[in-house]
Design a protein around this motif. Structure first.
Motif, PDB file in Angstrom:
ATOM      1  N   SER A   1      37.784  -1.704 -41.506  1.00  0.00           N
ATOM      2  CA  SER A   1      37.912  -2.949 -40.744  1.00  0.00           C
ATOM      3  C   SER A   1      37.248  -2.730 -39.385  1.00  0.00           C
ATOM      4  N   ALA A   2      37.003  -3.825 -38.672  1.00  0.00           N
ATOM      5  CA  ALA A   2      36.377  -3.712 -37.354  1.00  0.00           C
ATOM      6  C   ALA A   2      37.221  -2.822 -36.428  1.00  0.00           C
ATOM      7  N   GLY A   3      38.542  -2.962 -36.514  1.00  0.00           N
ATOM      8  CA  GLY A   3      39.439  -2.162 -35.680  1.00  0.00           C
ATOM      9  C   GLY A   3      39.373  -0.681 -36.031  1.00  0.00           C
ATOM     10  N   GLN A   4      39.305  -0.381 -37.340  1.00  0.00           N
ATOM     11  CA  GLN A   4      39.225   1.025 -37.761  1.00  0.00           C
ATOM     12  C   GLN A   4      37.924   1.665 -37.280  1.00  0.00           C
ATOM     13  N   LEU A   5      36.836   0.879 -37.359  1.00  0.00           N
ATOM     14  CA  LEU A   5      35.550   1.409 -36.906  1.00  0.00           C
ATOM     15  C   LEU A   5      35.591   1.670 -35.401  1.00  0.00           C
ATOM     16  N   GLN A   6      36.294   0.800 -34.671  1.00  0.00           N
ATOM     17  CA  GLN A   6      36.455   0.971 -33.225  1.00  0.00           C
ATOM     18  C   GLN A   6      37.085   2.337 -32.923  1.00  0.00           C
ATOM     19  N   ASN A   7      38.074   2.746 -33.717  1.00  0.00           N
ATOM     20  CA  ASN A   7      38.689   4.064 -33.520  1.00  0.00           C
ATOM     21  C   ASN A   7      37.676   5.188 -33.707  1.00  0.00           C
ATOM     22  N   ARG A   8      36.756   5.015 -34.675  1.00  0.00           N
ATOM     23  CA  ARG A   8      35.729   6.047 -34.911  1.00  0.00           C
ATOM     24  C   ARG A   8      34.784   6.136 -33.713  1.00  0.00           C
TER      25      ARG A   8
ATOM     26  N   GLU B   1      26.573 -10.737 -38.600  1.00  0.00           N
ATOM     27  CA  GLU B   1      27.468 -11.873 -38.358  1.00  0.00           C
ATOM     28  C   GLU B   1      27.051 -12.707 -37.156  1.00  0.00           C
ATOM     29  N   THR B   2      25.951 -12.320 -36.488  1.00  0.00           N
ATOM     30  CA  THR B   2      25.661 -12.967 -35.199  1.00  0.00           C
ATOM     31  C   THR B   2      25.393 -14.466 -35.303  1.00  0.00           C
ATOM     32  N   ASP B   3      24.807 -14.936 -36.423  1.00  0.00           N
ATOM     33  CA  ASP B   3      24.544 -16.380 -36.532  1.00  0.00           C
ATOM     34  C   ASP B   3      25.847 -17.171 -36.433  1.00  0.00           C
ATOM     35  N   LEU B   4      26.834 -16.716 -37.210  1.00  0.00           N
ATOM     36  CA  LEU B   4      28.133 -17.402 -37.191  1.00  0.00           C
ATOM     37  C   LEU B   4      28.782 -17.319 -35.811  1.00  0.00           C
ATOM     38  N   PHE B   5      28.777 -16.113 -35.222  1.00  0.00           N
ATOM     39  CA  PHE B   5      29.473 -15.950 -33.943  1.00  0.00           C
ATOM     40  C   PHE B   5      28.738 -16.612 -32.778  1.00  0.00           C
ATOM     41  N   ALA B   6      27.422 -16.746 -32.896  1.00  0.00           N
ATOM     42  CA  ALA B   6      26.685 -17.496 -31.868  1.00  0.00           C
ATOM     43  C   ALA B   6      27.136 -18.951 -31.914  1.00  0.00           C
ATOM     44  N   SER B   7      27.374 -19.424 -33.126  1.00  0.00           N
ATOM     45  CA  SER B   7      27.842 -20.792 -33.307  1.00  0.00           C
ATOM     46  C   SER B   7      29.224 -20.995 -32.695  1.00  0.00           C
ATOM     47  N   THR B   8      30.172 -20.144 -33.078  1.00  0.00           N
ATOM     48  CA  THR B   8      31.542 -20.328 -32.569  1.00  0.00           C
ATOM     49  C   THR B   8      31.569 -20.195 -31.041  1.00  0.00           C
ATOM     50  N   LEU B   9      30.830 -19.214 -30.518  1.00  0.00           N
ATOM     51  CA  LEU B   9      30.842 -18.987 -29.064  1.00  0.00           C
ATOM     52  C   LEU B   9      30.214 -20.169 -28.319  1.00  0.00           C
ATOM     53  N   ASN B  10      29.081 -20.656 -28.830  1.00  0.00           N
ATOM     54  CA  ASN B  10      28.426 -21.800 -28.185  1.00  0.00           C
ATOM     55  C   ASN B  10      29.316 -23.043 -28.213  1.00  0.00           C
ATOM     56  N   HIS B  11      30.013 -23.238 -29.318  1.00  0.00           N
ATOM     57  CA  HIS B  11      30.848 -24.441 -29.415  1.00  0.00           C
ATOM     58  C   HIS B  11      32.076 -24.367 -28.507  1.00  0.00           C
TER      59      HIS B  11
ATOM     60  N   VAL C   1      36.312 -12.113 -38.210  1.00  0.00           N
ATOM     61  CA  VAL C   1      36.376 -10.689 -37.855  1.00  0.00           C
ATOM     62  C   VAL C   1      37.383  -9.975 -38.765  1.00  0.00           C
ATOM     63  N   GLY C   2      38.481 -10.657 -39.043  1.00  0.00           N
ATOM     64  CA  GLY C   2      39.506 -10.079 -39.910  1.00  0.00           C
ATOM     65  C   GLY C   2      38.989  -9.768 -41.309  1.00  0.00           C
ATOM     66  N   ARG C   3      38.002 -10.533 -41.754  1.00  0.00           N
ATOM     67  CA  ARG C   3      37.456 -10.324 -43.101  1.00  0.00           C
ATOM     68  C   ARG C   3      36.367  -9.264 -43.151  1.00  0.00           C
ATOM     69  N   MET C   4      35.881  -8.848 -41.976  1.00  0.00           N
ATOM     70  CA  MET C   4      34.741  -7.912 -41.968  1.00  0.00           C
ATOM     71  C   MET C   4      35.092  -6.577 -42.613  1.00  0.00           C
ATOM     72  N   GLN C   5      34.186  -6.089 -43.438  1.00  0.00           N
ATOM     73  CA  GLN C   5      34.337  -4.794 -44.097  1.00  0.00           C
ATOM     74  C   GLN C   5      33.076  -4.015 -43.777  1.00  0.00           C
ATOM     75  N   ILE C   6      33.224  -2.914 -43.063  1.00  0.00           N
ATOM     76  CA  ILE C   6      32.048  -2.171 -42.626  1.00  0.00           C
ATOM     77  C   ILE C   6      31.990  -0.833 -43.351  1.00  0.00           C
ATOM     78  N   PRO C   7      30.933  -0.632 -44.173  1.00  0.00           N
ATOM     79  CA  PRO C   7      30.845   0.632 -44.917  1.00  0.00           C
ATOM     80  C   PRO C   7      30.616   1.811 -43.977  1.00  0.00           C
ATOM     81  N   PHE C   8      31.428   2.870 -44.158  1.00  0.00           N
ATOM     82  CA  PHE C   8      31.309   4.042 -43.297  1.00  0.00           C
ATOM     83  C   PHE C   8      31.602   5.289 -44.102  1.00  0.00           C
ATOM     84  N   GLU C   9      30.719   6.283 -43.954  1.00  0.00           N
ATOM     85  CA  GLU C   9      30.866   7.493 -44.753  1.00  0.00           C
ATOM     86  C   GLU C   9      31.743   8.527 -44.049  1.00  0.00           C
ATOM     87  N   GLU C  10      32.735   9.020 -44.802  1.00  0.00           N
ATOM     88  CA  GLU C  10      33.582  10.076 -44.273  1.00  0.00           C
ATOM     89  C   GLU C  10      33.842  11.113 -45.348  1.00  0.00           C
TER      90      GLU C  10
END
Ligand SMILES: [Zn+2]
Length: 593
Positions: free
Chosen positions: A190-197, A220-230, A173-182
């Protein structure tokens, strides 16, 4: 009345002089190291009753000393995020607390190994009276687990096989970079910055943020489905080995509550939801949309007027209104505000957010926040002062009897916040301001009744499905969307099927089911608030007694003893929800035209 001065910068020097360079602090921490080692070495293979009593006494001193130093370090790092010296201390604090945990584990082993007869004799010792609830609890919990050696092995395996999945999640999650137009420029957030938007007061920003967010998490759901299931798989295997078939067993035990209490709470909430649907429909009208989108539920109404309350006025206002409900709370608050317990100044270099931390040896607390004059700031200040008051009421209890669970941790803070939220509504200068404040209060409760409910429904069903095997992404999405539709009564225009991936709480391994304690805590406090309103001044001492017992009883016993109510029946929960329904009535009346 003479003008009282309320400092906006806190006083840490009276705790340890000299900030992160403090010699006094350094000596204190070195002293802790020595005392921890001495205690560790003192504990042998066997222990007499006298020795065991001594260990229990000494480990509690170390717990308090660790809390004292950790609180100091968290204050230092919060007031100046660039304080490198302070950050270095963090590692030391963790090292010491891990050692304390380990020693506590050894002491627990002795307690667990006592026969029933030995325990009956040992537990009669007067010095143990104040911590008997805790010792009994640990002894009982151990009987429900594997042998001490098997549990130790499991704890070691958890580091790389359980907690590690939570770590992988955080790193990804820390590595996620989400493109957003402003302003016409696309930039990576970052995921946290997008949360503020997503919480923006501008609906078009929220709308775009919701789409961008859903798209980013989908990737990212494939990876997170893996971590959550494990991580869920690990948890279930351990439960199975211990012979536990209910996934709620552990979270309920941690929160010292019964399942019937939890069921009564959720059922009462569900019974009352139609009234909140009316509110949601009205809010949609006010926002000019047919149905609320997920991102609209907590969005402010576009009517919010400009308010600026100077800090000193906020302090006066809080003291004044506390006084009407609880003179002791007011007197405590006045002292805390006057004596520099609060860091409120709006300046660069401070950490965002707010917290209250306690120095058990000084019997004082410190509150951290950034005050810039909004109504929300006033509410936060009252909330944190409530936390400080809770610690104040517990200050003379044994250290173990100060360690309350998450579901009662917000009792005093929500109570204090409510006093102020109600007062602000009553004193609002305009109808617009009244509406905005009411809307804020109601939306906040919707988070507990709907958002948290959806998380609880999802998590319960996910763990059931996980028992049968790996739960793939499509099924996770479906489970989540179904849970949201149920929790929000199908009232929304959009849902968030990837919420299981984006919400950190599902991936936390420190405690399982990091959801229902929030709702419990909120309503428990409201129920107490309602009682306070009805009972008047005689309530104050009961309230203090209740706070003092928060770490020494099950919640059912706590409520029975101090409020004379039964948490396993719906009536208590209904009374708590009625407090919010009254606000809904007023809101509906004011927005009728
Ligand atoms: Zn809080």
């Amino acid at each position: 009345m003479a003008q009282v001065n309320y400092p906006e910068v806190w006083d840490l020097d009276s705790i340890f002089r000299g900030g992160s360079e403090s010699k006094e602090f350094k000596e204190f921490v070195i002293g802790n190291d020595r005392q921890i080692d001495e205690l560790n070495e003192a504990i042998g293979e066997e222990a007499s009753f006298d020795q065991l009593e001594d260990y229990i006494h000494r480990i509690q001193i170390q717990m308090q000393r660790n809390r004292q130093s950790s609180a100091f370090v968290s204050c230092l790092t919060a007031q100046n995020v660039k304080d490198k010296e302070a950050s270095l201390w963090l590692g030391k604090m963790t090292e010491q607390s891990t050692k304390i945990q380990m020693i506590w584990g050894k002491i627990e082993d002795f307690l667990v190994e006592l026969t029933e007869e030995q325990w009956n004799e040992f537990s009669k010792r007067p010095a143990l009276k104040s911590v008997l609830f805790h010792l009994k609890e640990r002894r009982f919990q151990a009987t429900e687990k594997l042998s001490p050696n098997e549990e130790k092995l499991a704890a070691k395996l958890e580091i790389d096989g359980y907690h590690a999945w939570g770590k992988v999640y955080n790193e990804a999650v820390g590595r996620m970079q989400i493109p957003f137009e402003e302003k016409g420029v696309e930039k990576p957030l970052s995921a946290g910055q997008l949360q503020n938007r997503l919480n923006s007061s501008d609906r078009s920003v929220r709308e775009r943020a919701e789409i961008a967010s859903e798209r980013a998490w989908e990737k990212e759901t494939d990876l997170f489905a893996s971590t959550l299931n494990h991580l869920a798989g690990f948890r279930l295997q351990l439960y199975k080995a211990r012979g536990w078939d209910q996934v709620l067993k552990e979270p309920l035990a941690i929160n010292r509550m019964q399942e019937t209490t939890l069921t009564a709470m959720w059922e009462t909430i569900t019974d009352n939801k139609p009234r909140f649907y009316e509110f949601m429909a009205r809010k949609a009208e006010l926002l000019g949309v047919k149905k609320l989108a997920m991102h609209d539920v907590h969005a402010p109404l576009p009517v919010e007027g400009d308010t600026n309350i100077p800090y000193s006025e906020a302090c006066e206002l809080i003291i004044k209104h506390f006084k009407q409900i609880s003179p002791k709370l007011a007197a405590f608050t006045e002292g805390a505000l006057r004596d520099g317990w609060v860091e409120a100044e709006d300046r660069a270099g401070k950490r965002p957010g707010g917290f209250c931390t306690t120095f058990p040896l000084s019997k004082e607390s410190r509150i951290f926040m950034t005050y810039d004059g909004t109504m929300a700031n006033v509410a936060t200040l009252a909330h944190e002062l409530g936390h400080a008051y809770h610690s104040h009421c517990l200050k003379d209890m044994a250290p173990l009897a100060q360690r309350y669970a998450m579901n009662v941790a917000e009792t005093a803070s929500t109570f204090a916040e409510n006093i102020i939220a109600d007062a602000l509504v009553k004193e609002a200068p305009t109808e617009e301001a009244t509406l905005s404040l009411l809307e804020n209060k109601i939306s906040r409760s919707l988070a507990f009744f709907m958002n948290i409910h959806a998380r609880f429904l999802f998590e319960t069903r996910f763990y059931e499905a996980r028992k049968e095997g790996f739960v793939p992404v499509t099924q996770l999405n479906t489970l989540m969307e179904e849970a949201q539709k149920e929790a929000y009564g199908g009232q929304l225009a959009t849902y968030s099927p990837t919420f299981w991936a984006s919400k950190l709480h599902f991936h936390i391994t420190g405690v399982p089911f990091y959801n229902f304690p929030y709702t419990f805590g909120f309503l428990f406090s409201l129920g107490i608030y309602k009682k306070a309103m009805e009972t008047g001044s005689s309530f104050e001492d009961d309230y203090i007694a209740l706070l003092q017992d928060t770490a020494s009883m099950t919640v059912e016993d706590l409520a029975k003893k101090h409020l004379n109510v039964d948490l396993t029946s719906k009536s208590f929960w209904q009374e708590a929800i009625d407090v919010i329904l009254k606000d809904v009535d007023t809101f509906m009346e004011l927005t009728k035209s």
